[in-house]
Write an enzyme that holds these catalytic residues in place. Structure first.
Site, mmCIF file in Angstrom:
data_model
loop_
_atom_site.group_PDB
_atom_site.id
_atom_site.type_symbol
_atom_site.label_atom_id
_atom_site.label_comp_id
_atom_site.label_asym_id
_atom_site.label_seq_id
_atom_site.Cartn_x
_atom_site.Cartn_y
_atom_site.Cartn_z
ATOM 1 N N SER A 190 0.804 -1.223 0.000
ATOM 2 C CA SER A 190 0.000 0.000 0.000
ATOM 3 C C SER A 190 0.835 1.270 0.000
ATOM 4 O O SER A 190 0.398 2.286 -0.519
ATOM 5 C CB SER A 190 -0.952 -0.002 1.192
ATOM 6 O OG SER A 190 -0.226 -0.128 2.399
ATOM 7 N N HIS A 218 -5.465 -4.059 -1.542
ATOM 8 C CA HIS A 218 -5.214 -3.021 -2.546
ATOM 9 C C HIS A 218 -5.168 -3.610 -3.955
ATOM 10 O O HIS A 218 -4.477 -3.084 -4.830
ATOM 11 C CB HIS A 218 -3.903 -2.291 -2.252
ATOM 12 C CG HIS A 218 -4.023 -1.267 -1.177
ATOM 13 N ND1 HIS A 218 -4.604 -0.023 -1.375
ATOM 14 C CD2 HIS A 218 -3.671 -1.303 0.123
ATOM 15 C CE1 HIS A 218 -4.578 0.661 -0.256
ATOM 16 N NE2 HIS A 218 -4.022 -0.081 0.681
ATOM 17 N N LYS A 249 -12.334 -0.827 0.196
ATOM 18 C CA LYS A 249 -11.550 -0.089 -0.798
ATOM 19 C C LYS A 249 -12.287 -0.150 -2.146
ATOM 20 O O LYS A 249 -13.313 0.492 -2.297
ATOM 21 C CB LYS A 249 -10.123 -0.626 -0.831
ATOM 22 C CG LYS A 249 -9.406 -0.297 0.493
ATOM 23 C CD LYS A 249 -7.934 -0.628 0.497
ATOM 24 C CE LYS A 249 -7.275 -0.046 1.745
ATOM 25 N NZ LYS A 249 -6.874 -1.076 2.737
#
Ligand SMILES: *Cc1c(COP(=O)(O)O)cnc(C)c1O
Length: 415
Positions: A190, A218, A249
């Site tokens: 990340s 991610h 996310k």
């Protein structure tokens, strides 16, 4: 008095020291839904201003997608606001299981278990599945939640240098005496935006009889041709023993996470993982929204394709302007400053120019590695990026850093 003045003073002194070091993190209040353009109050108490957001994990632009919102509304009406229970008492609805099955199909695994967050999935997984007979071998840059989860587990802990396959192989050899070995990594890291060498890890795991754990928070939704994650991106789809990921996310951005992987490992989590057993079920409204997200990304790759284009375009713009970037092929594009104060000042000046980004510094990244982590979204249009780069250039000129390489920037940081 329990909170004596001397105790209060100690904390005040600690907080002052954080401020004096330029490491204090303030909040900014957002007065709009999450999107590529947001309305921000900063400093707190000042007028709300519109700006381009270039630091959200809203990779697919689904955080405020009308169909996701509509599905969430319908879920709210159909299944209520909250479960008032953990999953195993009276917190499991049919839609929780439906979402788990859909995630299993999407990720190409055998089974899935939802957690209140991916932080919780990581906090619960290791202790539930490994013990003192086993070893956990983690990349040195894994996410903080993995570090915490490993701390809670009695298995031997070891690490290998970031993405260093030679070092990992040494560690696997060293630990052949253990009952089982688990290689632990993020899919996309990340802070640096680089991608795991997952094909190499899978090959080593096969050679040395180890399990593979990937936190794809991610990556899920956009890495790989159809957005399944780094296992698709690296050509090892279906070969990962455990994937943890977040709904917070790309997959809508609300909250929730999961452990997905080998049937028996998932079942062990259902029996033993403490955040699953002792924390509330994911709210029905979020489950309903996440199901719609999976519909949308299953029907078309348009969003992840646009994200890929945006990331490449933005990276090119920054490079051309003379910024020092971390290399990578993900929508995380870190602009390096090394100096914490410069990163903070730069972010503040960007905000004055209508671009919202945040300086990252210790302890989020190592000391002397301060940066502004820019993140792309499918919600960005080309005009957003063209406007944002003008702001970056203007502020870069002001600070005299355009065209400076790592060495020069680091030299300035100590000066
Ligand atoms: C964001 C993130 C998490 C935490 O996810 P939540 O669902 O917000 O708790 C865990 N691991 C990684 C690698 C992350 O990037």
């Amino acid at each position: 008095m329990a909170f004596a003045d001397t105790v209060r003073y100690r904390y005040q002194t600690d907080l002052e020291a954080i401020k004096a070091a330029g490491l204090f993190k303030g909040e900014r209040y957002i007065h709009s839904p999450q999107s590529s353009e947001i309305e921000v109050e900063f400093p707190i108490g000042s007028a709300v201003r519109k700006c381009i957001n270039i630091c959200a994990n809203n990779y697919l632009g689904l955080s405020s997608h009308p169909e996701v919102i509509a599905a969430a509304h319908a879920g709210l009406d159909a299944r209520g606001y909250g479960m008032s229970s953990v999953r195993f008492i009276c917190g499991t609805q049919d839609i929780h299981r439906e979402l788990e099955n859909r995630l299993t199909a999407f990720l190409g695994t055998e089974d899935t278990l939802l957690f209140p967050s991916c932080m919780d999935a990581n906090a619960g997984f290791f202790e539930a599945c490994l013990n003192e007979q086993d070893v956990m071998i983690a990349d040195r840059l894994v996410h903080a939640s993995i570090v915490d989860g490993m701390r809670l587990c009695k298995a031997t802990q070891d690490t290998y240098k970031h993405s260093d396959m030679g070092h990992l192989e040494e560690k696997l050899q060293e630990h052949q005496d253990k009952r089982s070995r688990m290689v632990i990594t993020d899919g996309v890291f990340s802070m640096d935006g680089d991608t795991v060498k997952l094909a190499d890890i899978v090959a080593l795991a096969e050679k040395y009889n180890a399990m593979v754990f990937v936190d794809d928070s991610h990556a899920t939704g956009f890495m790989g041709k159809t957005g399944r994650g780094t296992h698709e991106h690296c050509g090892v789809f279906g070969k990962i023993d455990v994937i943890t990921t977040t709904l917070g996310k790309a997959l809508g951005g609300a909250s929730g996470g999961c452990v997905s992987g080998r049937r028996e490992l998932v079942e062990m989590c259902r029996q033993r993982a403490r955040p699953y057993l002792f924390s509330n079920a994911v709210a029905p409204v979020i489950v309903a929204g996440a199901l719609k997200v999976l519909d949308l990304i299953g029907a078309s790759t348009d969003r992840r394709d646009k994200l890929e284009w945006n990331a490449r375009y933005w990276r090119g713009l920054l490079k051309e302007a003379g910024f020092d970037l971390k290399e990578g092929d993900t929508p995380i594009v870190p602009v390096m400053f090394y100096d914490a104060k410069l990163a903070q000042d730069f972010a503040r000046d960007l905000f004055d120019e209508g671009v919202y980004a945040i300086g990252f510094f210790f302890p989020v990244v190592p000391k002397g590695q301060a940066r502004i982590r820019t993140q792309l979204s499918a919600a960005h249009e080309k005009h957003h990026l063209d406007a944002a780069i003008e702001a970056f250039k203007k502020v870069g000129k002001k600070h005299g850093i355009l065209g400076l390489g790592k060495k020069e920037l680091m030299a300035r940081a100590v000066a």
